[in-house]
Design an enzyme around this catalytic site. Structure first.
Site, PDB file in Angstrom:
ATOM      1  N   LYS A   1     -46.659 -18.756 -26.885  1.00  6.79           N
ATOM      2  CA  LYS A   1     -46.586 -20.044 -26.182  1.00  6.79           C
ATOM      3  C   LYS A   1     -45.219 -20.199 -25.528  1.00  6.79           C
ATOM      4  O   LYS A   1     -45.101 -20.659 -24.394  1.00  6.79           O
ATOM      5  CB  LYS A   1     -46.871 -21.187 -27.166  1.00  6.79           C
TER       6      LYS A   1
ATOM      7  N   GLN B   1     -48.574 -26.280 -34.830  1.00  7.65           N
ATOM      8  CA  GLN B   1     -49.365 -25.060 -35.033  1.00  7.65           C
ATOM      9  C   GLN B   1     -50.207 -25.177 -36.314  1.00  7.65           C
ATOM     10  O   GLN B   1     -49.673 -25.475 -37.385  1.00  7.65           O
ATOM     11  CB  GLN B   1     -48.409 -23.854 -35.116  1.00  7.65           C
TER      12      GLN B   1
ATOM     13  N   ASP C   1     -52.953 -30.341 -27.237  1.00  4.57           N
ATOM     14  CA  ASP C   1     -53.981 -29.543 -27.922  1.00  4.57           C
ATOM     15  C   ASP C   1     -55.346 -30.234 -27.843  1.00  4.57           C
ATOM     16  O   ASP C   1     -56.366 -29.615 -28.129  1.00  4.57           O
ATOM     17  CB  ASP C   1     -53.600 -29.375 -29.404  1.00  4.57           C
TER      18      ASP C   1
END
Ligand SMILES: NC(=O)c1ccc[n+]([C@@H]2O[C@H](COP(=O)([O-])OP(=O)(O)OC[C@H]3O[C@@H](n4cnc5c(N)ncnc54)[C@H](OP(=O)(O)O)[C@@H]3O)[C@@H](O)[C@H]2O)c1
Length: 294
Positions: free
Chosen positions: A52, A96, A119
């Site tokens: 990322k 995460q 997300d």
């Protein structure tokens, strides 16, 4: 049969993002910025976080890494998320997953500011998606839609069968494809579905998001169907350098001769997820800038 290349589609997405990010920086004087929070030291999660960061740097985005120890408390993590929510220089926040088992993942996701929820996991984002309002959509389903669009695959009136009903893949995909404008007839299958093979066989577009190596066999696929393989599974392979290789949820070798289009694994949907995260991060920066000027 045409192979749908995640590499080709993601390159087109990155080229577009590069141009749009450049004009964003030019007009606002700062770069879209993603904050990534990692708790613990799981090697797979560390590798995702590195990828990322690399994607952010390649586009000239800002990037902030926050590493918390495995035994960090829920309050420490929530405190960090709240600080990032309040930090105007951060436009997207990604925690995460999976989090260590002592943490409450739902509470962490709900604490992320919806406007920074790149997300697309916040319940409010998921609810908006279901009722057809603009919102952040989780990155893997968004990547599937981008691939369908890139290869001009019509969804209106088509029977889409999705195997898998997870919150991050199957459910948002079903919500996206049933919306007005997409107009697919969607069937969602899962581990309690009876006679899955005969349902899969009816699909014009078959999407596998199961997590079971080569689960979809050629006898489950209609001649000429479009097959999208979201699965990423490690199988032992002593001839491979790492001792394993990646395969999808679809038995590619036997299924591909019967398809009109198919995604490979690796090199298919998997490549799209981070590209879509970058797209969401730019969108977050644009929306927050618009909000500030109102
Ligand atoms: N970047 C990417 O490309 C990306 C991102 C996310 C996931 N993935 C991959 O996609 C796959 C699915 O991920 P996920 O997070 O959605 O997995 P998940 O949360 O484990 O969900 C799997 C789904 O498949 C269903 N299922 C499992 N075994 C089945 C069977 N024998 N018959 C029918 N349905 C079955 C489960 O049904 P129940 O609900 O009844 O248990 C569940 O709905 C994995 O291989 C994962 O690695 C890839």
């Amino acid at each position: 049969m045409q192979v749908m290349s995640g590499k080709e589609v993601s390159q087109a997405v990155y080229a577009d993002l590069h141009a749009r990010a450049g004009s964003f920086v030019h007009s606002h004087g700062y770069a879209p910025t993603l904050a990534v929070v990692l708790v613990g030291s799981d090697p797979a999660s560390q590798s995702y976080v590195r990828s990322k960061k690399k994607a952010c740097l390649s586009l000239g985005f800002g990037h902030q890494d926050y590493l918390l120890p495995e035994d960090a408390s829920q309050e420490e993590l929530l405190g960090l998320v709240r600080r990032l929510n309040a930090d105007n220089s951060v436009h997207g926040i990604l925690v995460q997953l999976p989090l260590p088992s002592h943490m409450d993942t739902g509470e962490v996701i709900e604490t992320i500011d919806q406007h920074k929820d790149v997300d697309g996991f916040h319940p409010s984002s998921v609810g908006k998606l279901l009722i057809g309002l603009p919102t952040f959509v989780s990155c893997t389903p968004l990547g599937v839609m981008e691939m369908l669009d890139h290869y001009k695959i019509e969804t209106a009136g088509k029977h889409v069968v999705i195997v898998g009903r997870s919150n991050i893949v199957g459910k948002p995909l079903a919500a996206l494809l049933m919306q007005k404008g997409r107009d697919a007839t969607v069937t969602v299958c899962h581990s309690r579905t009876k006679d899955l093979a005969s349902i899969a066989l009816q699909a014009d577009i078959l999407i596998a998001a199961i997590g079971s190596p080569r689960f979809i066999r050629s006898s489950m696929v209609k001649e000429g169907a479009v097959v999208i393989d979201v699965g990423i599974n490690r199988v032992e392979d002593s001839s491979a350098k790492r001792g394993y290789r990646l395969v999808g949820d679809v038995d590619y070798d036997t299924v591909s001769p019967h398809c009109s289009f198919i995604t490979p694994v690796p090199g298919g949907v998997g490549v799209m997820t981070i590209a879509m995260l970058m797209k969401n991060t730019l969108q977050a920066a644009i929306s927050l800038a618009d909000k500030d000027t109102k």
